[in-house]
Design an enzyme around this catalytic site. Structure first.
Site, mmCIF file in Angstrom:
data_model
loop_
_atom_site.group_PDB
_atom_site.id
_atom_site.type_symbol
_atom_site.label_atom_id
_atom_site.label_comp_id
_atom_site.label_asym_id
_atom_site.label_seq_id
_atom_site.Cartn_x
_atom_site.Cartn_y
_atom_site.Cartn_z
ATOM 1 N N LYS A 13 -35.452 92.085 -1.107
ATOM 2 C CA LYS A 13 -36.473 91.708 -2.100
ATOM 3 C C LYS A 13 -37.513 90.778 -1.472
ATOM 4 C CE LYS A 13 -33.502 89.644 -4.848
ATOM 5 N NZ LYS A 13 -32.262 89.855 -4.084
ATOM 6 N N ARG A 88 -33.019 87.109 -13.505
ATOM 7 C CA ARG A 88 -31.719 87.460 -12.960
ATOM 8 C C ARG A 88 -30.678 87.608 -14.055
ATOM 9 N NH1 ARG A 88 -32.202 85.529 -7.584
ATOM 10 N NH2 ARG A 88 -30.373 86.028 -6.376
ATOM 11 N N ARG A 127 -28.818 87.590 9.042
ATOM 12 C CA ARG A 127 -30.080 87.063 8.524
ATOM 13 C C ARG A 127 -30.346 85.666 9.044
ATOM 14 N NH1 ARG A 127 -31.628 86.824 2.382
ATOM 15 N NH2 ARG A 127 -29.663 85.683 2.190
ATOM 16 N N ARG A 160 -28.564 80.673 6.202
ATOM 17 C CA ARG A 160 -28.492 80.006 4.900
ATOM 18 C C ARG A 160 -27.049 79.628 4.552
ATOM 19 N NH1 ARG A 160 -32.023 83.616 0.840
ATOM 20 N NH2 ARG A 160 -30.088 83.414 -0.360
ATOM 21 N N ARG A 171 -21.699 86.368 -4.576
ATOM 22 C CA ARG A 171 -23.065 86.662 -5.034
ATOM 23 C C ARG A 171 -23.170 88.113 -5.471
ATOM 24 N NH1 ARG A 171 -26.114 84.890 0.068
ATOM 25 N NH2 ARG A 171 -27.981 85.715 -0.935
HETATM 26 P P1 AP5 Z 1 -34.073 89.626 2.377
HETATM 27 O O1 AP5 Z 1 -35.456 90.150 2.282
HETATM 28 O O2 AP5 Z 1 -33.878 88.208 2.750
HETATM 29 O O3 AP5 Z 1 -33.246 89.999 1.049
HETATM 30 P P2 AP5 Z 1 -33.255 89.393 -0.397
HETATM 31 O O4 AP5 Z 1 -33.067 90.519 -1.336
HETATM 32 O O5 AP5 Z 1 -34.461 88.500 -0.590
HETATM 33 O O6 AP5 Z 1 -31.914 88.560 -0.313
HETATM 34 P P3 AP5 Z 1 -31.569 87.110 -0.830
HETATM 35 O O7 AP5 Z 1 -30.278 86.715 -0.199
HETATM 36 O O8 AP5 Z 1 -32.731 86.177 -0.660
HETATM 37 O O9 AP5 Z 1 -31.329 87.397 -2.281
HETATM 38 P P4 AP5 Z 1 -30.600 86.542 -3.266
HETATM 39 O O10 AP5 Z 1 -30.993 87.275 -4.474
HETATM 40 O O11 AP5 Z 1 -29.165 86.355 -3.084
HETATM 41 O O12 AP5 Z 1 -31.179 85.080 -2.956
HETATM 42 P P5 AP5 Z 1 -32.236 84.146 -3.698
HETATM 43 O O13 AP5 Z 1 -32.881 83.309 -2.703
HETATM 44 O O14 AP5 Z 1 -33.066 84.930 -4.629
HETATM 45 O O15 AP5 Z 1 -33.262 90.572 3.401
HETATM 46 C C1 AP5 Z 1 -31.917 90.315 3.729
HETATM 47 C C2 AP5 Z 1 -31.682 90.541 5.226
HETATM 48 O O16 AP5 Z 1 -31.859 91.916 5.536
HETATM 49 C C3 AP5 Z 1 -32.684 89.796 6.136
HETATM 50 O O17 AP5 Z 1 -32.022 89.422 7.300
HETATM 51 C C4 AP5 Z 1 -33.767 90.833 6.413
HETATM 52 O O18 AP5 Z 1 -34.463 90.577 7.607
HETATM 53 C C5 AP5 Z 1 -32.941 92.117 6.471
HETATM 54 N N1 AP5 Z 1 -33.678 93.278 5.999
HETATM 55 C C6 AP5 Z 1 -34.607 93.345 5.006
HETATM 56 N N2 AP5 Z 1 -35.059 94.596 4.830
HETATM 57 C C7 AP5 Z 1 -34.356 95.358 5.728
HETATM 58 C C8 AP5 Z 1 -34.318 96.763 6.012
HETATM 59 N N3 AP5 Z 1 -35.115 97.623 5.327
HETATM 60 N N4 AP5 Z 1 -33.474 97.205 6.977
HETATM 61 C C9 AP5 Z 1 -32.652 96.337 7.652
HETATM 62 N N5 AP5 Z 1 -32.635 95.006 7.421
HETATM 63 C C10 AP5 Z 1 -33.470 94.521 6.466
HETATM 64 O O19 AP5 Z 1 -31.245 83.260 -4.579
HETATM 65 C C11 AP5 Z 1 -30.331 82.365 -3.975
HETATM 66 C C12 AP5 Z 1 -29.573 81.633 -5.054
HETATM 67 O O20 AP5 Z 1 -30.475 80.851 -5.850
HETATM 68 C C13 AP5 Z 1 -28.821 82.503 -6.063
HETATM 69 O O21 AP5 Z 1 -27.555 82.875 -5.580
HETATM 70 C C14 AP5 Z 1 -28.768 81.560 -7.252
HETATM 71 O O22 AP5 Z 1 -27.757 80.598 -7.095
HETATM 72 C C15 AP5 Z 1 -30.092 80.834 -7.199
HETATM 73 N N6 AP5 Z 1 -31.128 81.528 -7.997
HETATM 74 C C16 AP5 Z 1 -32.292 82.070 -7.525
HETATM 75 N N7 AP5 Z 1 -33.001 82.618 -8.531
HETATM 76 C C17 AP5 Z 1 -32.272 82.421 -9.663
HETATM 77 C C18 AP5 Z 1 -32.454 82.778 -11.016
HETATM 78 N N8 AP5 Z 1 -33.544 83.469 -11.432
HETATM 79 N N9 AP5 Z 1 -31.493 82.424 -11.902
HETATM 80 C C19 AP5 Z 1 -30.417 81.732 -11.523
HETATM 81 N N10 AP5 Z 1 -30.159 81.381 -10.256
HETATM 82 C C20 AP5 Z 1 -31.092 81.715 -9.320
HETATM 83 MG MG MG Z 2 -34.708 86.432 -0.839
#
Ligand code: AP5
Ligand code: MG
Length: 214
Positions: A13, A88, A127, A160, A171
């Site tokens: 994402k 979410r 990552r 991270r 997660r």
């Molecule tokens: P990346 O682009 O980093 O993936 P992502 O979907 O952004 O993954 P996240 O881990 O950031 O998602 P998340 O939803 O768990 O975390 P968030 O920060 O939102 O890609 C992942 C990896 O794959 C990278 O290494 C990348 O380079 C690689 N990659 C990408 N595309 C690729 C491809 N096509 N092929 C191969 N490799 C590829 O949330 C973190 C925490 O915050 C949550 O757990 C929660 O506690 C809290 N939080 C955030 N938002 C909320 C909310 N709205 N409500 C409640 N809690 C929240």
């Molecule tokens: Mg992300």
């Protein structure tokens, strides 16, 4: 153009949201990045959010919704934005809808980046993230130009805290229970598009661009 990115943790994402934001010149808003920036600065919000994030749990809606609504009310959001990691939960989506509806506004596209759980677990260990600008890399698939250094802002890249294997599994469980229902929510509104997130990042982006132009 107002876009929501859906998808499991690690689906890409953030990677795609950044590409969309650059191409269409709209802000990329990641609630995860906002929380991580607060953790880094040691703010009360960051300290509270960290307790949940480190366990792979969602930060409570009361905290998250206010931050997001304040952010999208800023001037730079007038021409649209791409939301990454929000909503979410169904209650988050309903609050967002209501807030936009009150201004005669709505979300245009919800893009679900679809990647099976097996691929996700493999991706997360590789990552590396920049906690300053939010850019993410993968040591094999999406390496930075210089090892360990962010291409965008030159800061050090880190693993991270929530990318440990046991936390990743939590997660994923939380995603399936609380976030996946949003796929039907947006399908019912007629704005859901699913893209295959297992392709390489340029190919995924091409599919998304086609969706946005359609
Ligand atoms: P990346 O682009 O980093 O993936 P992502 O979907 O952004 O993954 P996240 O881990 O950031 O998602 P998340 O939803 O768990 O975390 P968030 O920060 O939102 O890609 C992942 C990896 O794959 C990278 O290494 C990348 O380079 C690689 N990659 C990408 N595309 C690729 C491809 N096509 N092929 C191969 N490799 C590829 O949330 C973190 C925490 O915050 C949550 O757990 C929660 O506690 C809290 N939080 C955030 N938002 C909320 C909310 N709205 N409500 C409640 N809690 C929240
Ligand atoms: Mg992300």
């Amino acid at each position: 153009m107002k876009i929501i990115m859906l998808g499991a943790p690690g689906a890409g994402k953030g990677t795609q949201a950044k590409m969309i934001a650059d191409k269409y010149d709209i802000p990329h808003i990641s609630t995860g990045d906002i929380f991580r920036a607060n953790i880094k600065e040691g703010t009360p919000l960051g300290m509270e959010a960290k307790q949940y994030m480190d366990k792979g749990l969602l930060v409570p809606d009361e905290l998250t919704v206010k931050i997001l609504l304040d952010r999208v009310a800023k001037k730079d959001c007038q021409n649209g934005y791409v939301l990454d990691g929000f909503p979410r939960t169904i209650p988050q989506a309903e609050v967002l809808d209501k807030a936009l509806g009150e201004r005669g506004d709505r979300i245009d596209h919800a893009i679900d980046v679809d990647v099976p759980d097996e691929n996700i677990v493999k991706r997360m260990g590789g990552r590396r993230a920049c906690l300053s600008c939010g850019a993410t890399y993968h040591i094999e698939h999406v390496p930075p130009k210089q090892e360990g250094i962010c291409d965008v802002c030159g800061q050090k890249l880190v693993l991270r805290d929530d990318d440990k294997p046991e936390t990743v599994q939590n997660r994923l469980n939380v995603y399936h229970e609380q976030t996946q229902p949003l796929i039907d929510f947006y399908r019912n509104k007629g704005i859901l598009k699913t893209v295959d997130g297992t392709k390489d990042k340029e190919e995924v982006f091409e599919t998304i661009e086609a969706v946005l132009k359609a």
